[in-house]
Write an enzyme that holds these catalytic residues in place. Structure first.
Site, PDB file in Angstrom:
ATOM      1  N   ILE A  15      -4.760 -40.178 -61.282  1.00  0.00           N
ATOM      2  CA  ILE A  15      -4.395 -38.892 -59.385  1.00  0.00           C
ATOM      3  C   ILE A  15      -3.843 -37.814 -60.342  1.00  0.00           C
ATOM      4  CG2 ILE A  15      -3.387 -37.669 -57.828  1.00  0.00           C
ATOM      5  CD1 ILE A  15      -2.666 -41.168 -56.848  1.00  0.00           C
ATOM      6  N   ASP A  59       9.659 -34.552 -70.537  1.00  0.00           N
ATOM      7  CA  ASP A  59      10.075 -35.627 -69.468  1.00  0.00           C
ATOM      8  C   ASP A  59      10.334 -34.285 -68.175  1.00  0.00           C
ATOM      9  OD1 ASP A  59      11.492 -36.913 -67.999  1.00  0.00           O
ATOM     10  OD2 ASP A  59      12.968 -37.967 -68.802  1.00  0.00           O
ATOM     11  N   ASN A  85       2.777 -33.603 -59.469  1.00  0.00           N
ATOM     12  CA  ASN A  85       2.539 -35.191 -59.274  1.00  0.00           C
ATOM     13  C   ASN A  85       2.976 -36.777 -59.625  1.00  0.00           C
ATOM     14  OD1 ASN A  85      -0.024 -37.179 -58.903  1.00  0.00           O
ATOM     15  ND2 ASN A  85      -0.099 -37.020 -61.038  1.00  0.00           N
ATOM     16  N   TYR A 148      12.890 -43.943 -53.031  1.00  0.00           N
ATOM     17  CA  TYR A 148      11.684 -43.341 -53.849  1.00  0.00           C
ATOM     18  C   TYR A 148      11.007 -42.476 -52.604  1.00  0.00           C
ATOM     19  CZ  TYR A 148       6.117 -42.873 -53.956  1.00  0.00           C
ATOM     20  OH  TYR A 148       4.452 -42.899 -53.993  1.00  0.00           O
ATOM     21  N   LYS A 152      10.814 -38.585 -51.362  1.00  0.00           N
ATOM     22  CA  LYS A 152       9.430 -37.778 -50.616  1.00  0.00           C
ATOM     23  C   LYS A 152       9.472 -37.157 -49.502  1.00  0.00           C
ATOM     24  CE  LYS A 152       6.740 -39.110 -53.715  1.00  0.00           C
ATOM     25  NZ  LYS A 152       5.657 -38.727 -55.218  1.00  0.00           N
TER      26      LYS A 152
END
Ligand SMILES: NC(=O)c1ccc[n+]([C@@H]2O[C@H](COP(=O)([O-])OP(=O)(O)OC[C@H]3O[C@@H](n4cnc5c(N)ncnc54)[C@H](O)[C@@H]3O)[C@@H](O)[C@H]2O)c1
Length: 258
Positions: A15, A59, A85, A148, A152
């Site tokens: 992506i 990082d 991203n 996660y 998000k």
């Protein structure tokens, strides 16, 4: 003339690479940021000339590494766009999530976008630029990968925090929530179940999953002047998933029209 610069984190991934390619339409230089510097360099070579696609190892969960990345970006020109991203999920269910998993998923998917934005905020003020955060449909509903997903969801709120506090500097802040996108991040799951995309497809109103370029086109739009009045929004690129499920509508309505 000062060159316009776009920063894309996690740019060695499928992506990220597609986003870097798309942003080259209206930025002079794209900084491809990735923890895997060899993969970022390979992606940059695939995309085009070294003057336009510059790879840097970083990082994004490490403040010092991010500060160095921001210095590299400043040396290339005027930073107009930041795309947060880089992202990944470790823990698949709450029952198997360790405290370390929770912290790692939050560090990469929520704290890192804050670190990257903070490091380039002054540069974005100077260009009245914008940030695009790559969230997920996992930030909107429960689809597994809890740590996660919580991160998000936090990223969607962070998007609004920036929009409201930095709007007076002309900085826009938007998010994209992709549904399933066929990328290398799915390798392990596709190896465990070769039908994983076929099984996923049936839940999507468009009956397909997204491609990296679908996400990249949405980023290109949100980062462009065409979106100059758009800030604080989340644009799902999810083939209709968050609109609803036809199968459920068929059961609830007992109509074959769905
Ligand atoms: N693929 C999907 O189905 C999907 C769906 C919704 C959202 N997303 C989101 O899209 C984004 C890109 O996903 P993808 O599928 O291309 O993933 P990917 O695994 O292909 O690429 C992610 C890239 O991030 C890099 N990265 C990981 N940790 C890093 C760190 N600490 N610092 C810098 N770089 C780091 C990796 O090296 C990799 O190149 C992620 O934020 C992901 O959560 C993906």
């Amino acid at each position: 003339m000062t060159k316009s610069v776009a920063i894309v984190t996690g740019a060695a991934g499928d992506i990220g690479r597609a986003i870097a390619s798309r942003l080259a339409d209206d930025h002079d230089v794209i900084l491809l940021v990735d923890i895997d510097v060899a993969a970022a360099e390979k992606a940059a070579r695939m995309l085009g000339p070294v003057e336009r696609f510059v790879a840097v190892g970083c990082d994004v969960t490490d403040e010092r590494s991010v500060a160095e990345m921001a210095r590299s970006a400043a040396a290339l020109g005027a930073v107009k766009t930041l795309v947060n991203n880089a992202g990944a999920a470790r823990a698949v269910s709450l029952q198997t999530t360790t405290p370390d998993d929770w912290r790692a998923d939050n560090a990469l998917n929520l704290e890192a976008p804050f670190l990257c934005f903070s490091a380039v905020a002054d540069m974005l003020k100077a260009t009245r630029g914008s940030v695009v955060n790559i969230s997920s449909v996992n930030g909107m509903s429960v689809f597994g990968h809890p740590a996660y997903s919580a991160a998000k969801a936090g990223l969607l709120h962070f998007t609004k925090l920036v929009a409201v506090e930095y709007g007076k500097f002309g900085i826009r802040s938007n998010a994209i929530a992709p549904g399933t996108v066929r990328t290398q991040a799915w390798e392990a799951r596709a190896a465990a179940n070769p039908n994983v995309f076929e099984e996923a497809r049936r839940w999507y109103p468009l009956q397909r999953v997204a491609d990296p370029v679908d996400v990249a086109n949405a980023v290109g739009f949100l980062a462009s002047a065409q979106a100059s009045a758009i800030s604080g929004v989340c644009l799902p690129v999810d083939c209709g998933l968050t609109a609803g499920q036809a199968e459920l509508a068929r059961t609830f309505s007992q109509s074959a029209d769905y």
